[in-house]
Design an enzyme around this catalytic site. Structure first.
Site, PDB file in Angstrom:
ATOM      1  N   ASN A   1     -10.661  -2.782  -6.438  1.00  0.00           N
ATOM      2  CA  ASN A   1      -9.864  -1.836  -7.241  1.00  0.00           C
ATOM      3  C   ASN A   1     -10.474  -1.534  -8.612  1.00  0.00           C
ATOM      4  O   ASN A   1     -10.090  -0.560  -9.265  1.00  0.00           O
ATOM      5  CB  ASN A   1      -8.428  -2.333  -7.424  1.00  0.00           C
ATOM      6  CG  ASN A   1      -7.581  -2.263  -6.168  1.00  0.00           C
ATOM      7  OD1 ASN A   1      -6.636  -3.017  -5.988  1.00  0.00           O
ATOM      8  ND2 ASN A   1      -7.912  -1.351  -5.265  1.00  0.00           N
TER       9      ASN A   1
ATOM     10  N   ASP B   1       0.822  -1.209   0.000  1.00  0.00           N
ATOM     11  CA  ASP B   1       0.000   0.000   0.000  1.00  0.00           C
ATOM     12  C   ASP B   1       0.862   1.267   0.000  1.00  0.00           C
ATOM     13  O   ASP B   1       1.963   1.271   0.557  1.00  0.00           O
ATOM     14  CB  ASP B   1      -0.897  -0.025   1.247  1.00  0.00           C
ATOM     15  CG  ASP B   1      -2.105   0.887   1.106  1.00  0.00           C
ATOM     16  OD1 ASP B   1      -2.284   1.498   0.038  1.00  0.00           O
ATOM     17  OD2 ASP B   1      -2.869   0.984   2.085  1.00  0.00           O
TER      18      ASP B   1
HETATM   19  C1  FPP Z   1      -1.944   0.192  -3.277  1.00  0.00           C
HETATM   20  O1  FPP Z   1      -1.463   1.511  -3.283  1.00  0.00           O
HETATM   21  C2  FPP Z   1      -1.389  -0.545  -4.382  1.00  0.00           C
HETATM   22  C3  FPP Z   1      -2.092  -1.104  -5.384  1.00  0.00           C
HETATM   23  C4  FPP Z   1      -3.566  -1.039  -5.485  1.00  0.00           C
HETATM   24  C5  FPP Z   1      -1.423  -1.788  -6.479  1.00  0.00           C
HETATM   25  C6  FPP Z   1      -0.233  -2.586  -6.077  1.00  0.00           C
HETATM   26  C7  FPP Z   1       0.543  -2.890  -7.281  1.00  0.00           C
HETATM   27  C8  FPP Z   1       1.881  -2.883  -7.381  1.00  0.00           C
HETATM   28  C9  FPP Z   1       2.817  -2.638  -6.278  1.00  0.00           C
HETATM   29  C10 FPP Z   1       2.484  -3.140  -8.662  1.00  0.00           C
HETATM   30  C11 FPP Z   1       2.856  -4.585  -8.811  1.00  0.00           C
HETATM   31  C12 FPP Z   1       1.845  -5.102  -9.672  1.00  0.00           C
HETATM   32  C13 FPP Z   1       1.759  -6.339 -10.152  1.00  0.00           C
HETATM   33  C14 FPP Z   1       0.698  -6.550 -11.131  1.00  0.00           C
HETATM   34  C15 FPP Z   1       2.597  -7.490  -9.788  1.00  0.00           C
HETATM   35  P1  FPP Z   1      -2.493   2.675  -3.478  1.00  0.00           P
HETATM   36  O2  FPP Z   1      -2.611   2.968  -4.921  1.00  0.00           O
HETATM   37  O3  FPP Z   1      -3.791   2.328  -2.818  1.00  0.00           O
HETATM   38  O4  FPP Z   1      -1.786   3.842  -2.725  1.00  0.00           O
HETATM   39  P2  FPP Z   1      -2.479   4.997  -1.930  1.00  0.00           P
HETATM   40  O5  FPP Z   1      -3.238   4.357  -0.803  1.00  0.00           O
HETATM   41  O6  FPP Z   1      -1.329   5.803  -1.453  1.00  0.00           O
HETATM   42  O7  FPP Z   1      -3.365   5.718  -2.888  1.00  0.00           O
END
Ligand code: FPP
Length: 254
Positions: A81, A33
């Site tokens: 998501n 996250d």
């Molecule tokens: C959460 O951060 C992260 C995700 C929803 C995506 C996680 C994906 C990766 C780390 C890339 C690797 C991917 C694959 C397909 C192997 P957020 O976007 O919710 O962050 P925020 O809470 O700060 O907005």
């Protein structure tokens, strides 16, 4: 594996980063996250955060191999998501496809088995095909299992398992916890011992609801793209200091 066998295990040392722990988790699961906030803090678009997160995942896979972790499961895309902006969803689909194209051959060489944790339905056909092929290519690998939770939700997984059980016509007395677990996406994998969530949030967010029943949780304020090998080491050290009880009373003093 019994909890006693797990507790007897010690982490192997590596030349670069020796780990000397009383107990190493067999299965580590991570809620990656904070990509969005990492990007925002730098004035970058959210997808740049996901790209940095992907780069970091590569390093954490290598560190996990070095530390002797046998199962690593990462939460890459949840069923919730889909509600994100269209270009972000599209971007995450593209990232998974690129990761498969670029990384799976490398993971295969390193002896990593890749397993998709989640529903294939709903993903574009080309992506479904690539996921199936990666699983088939790596299925005999023994060094580590990498579970990629993509299009995954814990409640949906349980409903999916119940539906399959009903469709197969199992009798009520045939369904116990062990049998039920065979119908989950994680069938055959041990439950996670340690679940890490980065970015300061302290929620389960529908991740491995059944499997994490007795997991130890580790929360860190560090955003996922900054969660490096040293941060992983800290989490493993913290885990090794915890006393796991599995609902029992503590061991009596000798
Ligand atoms: C959460 O951060 C992260 C995700 C929803 C995506 C996680 C994906 C990766 C780390 C890339 C690797 C991917 C694959 C397909 C192997 P957020 O976007 O919710 O962050 P925020 O809470 O700060 O907005």
């Amino acid at each position: 594996m019994t909890s006693t066998a797990r507790e007897a295990q010690t982490a192997p040392s590596t030349s670069s980063q020796p780990l000397s722990l009383r107990r190493l988790p067999v299965h580590v699961a991570i809620i990656m996250d904070g990509n969005g906030r990492w990007a925002q803090a730098r004035g970058l678009p959210r997808l740049a955060g996901h790209r940095a997160g992907t780069e970091n995942l590569r390093h954490i896979i290598d560190a996990s191999l070095d530390f002797g972790i046998k199962y690593l499961t990462v939460y890459a895309f949840s069923t919730e998501n889909w509600a994100r902006p269209k270009d972000e969803v599209e971007g995450l689909m593209n990232i998974l496809e690129e990761v498969i194209d670029m990384e799976v051959p490398r993971l295969h060489e390193k002896g990593v088995r890749v397993r998709h944790i989640g529903a294939l339905e709903g993903l574009r056909p080309e992506l479904q095909r690539k996921i199936r092929e990666s699983e088939a290519l790596t299925r005999e690998n023994q060094r580590m299992v990498l579970g990629v939770a993509f299009n995954y939700g814990g409640r949906a997984e349980i409903v999916h398992a119940v539906r399959r059980i009903l469709a197969e016509g199992l009798r009520p007395e045939e369904v116990d916890e062990a049998r039920f677990a065979q119908y989950l996406y994680t069938a055959g994998m041990p439950d996670p011992d340690l679940v890490i969530r980065t970015s300061g949030e302290q929620r389960i967010s529908n991740f491995l609801l059944w499997q994490a029943a007795y997991a130890e949780w580790y929360f860190t304020p560090v955003y996922w793209p900054d969660f490096d090998r040293e941060e992983l080491r800290k989490a493993l050290e913290e885990y090794s200091r915890r006393e796991r009880r599995f609902g029992r009373v503590p061991n009596p003093k000798p």
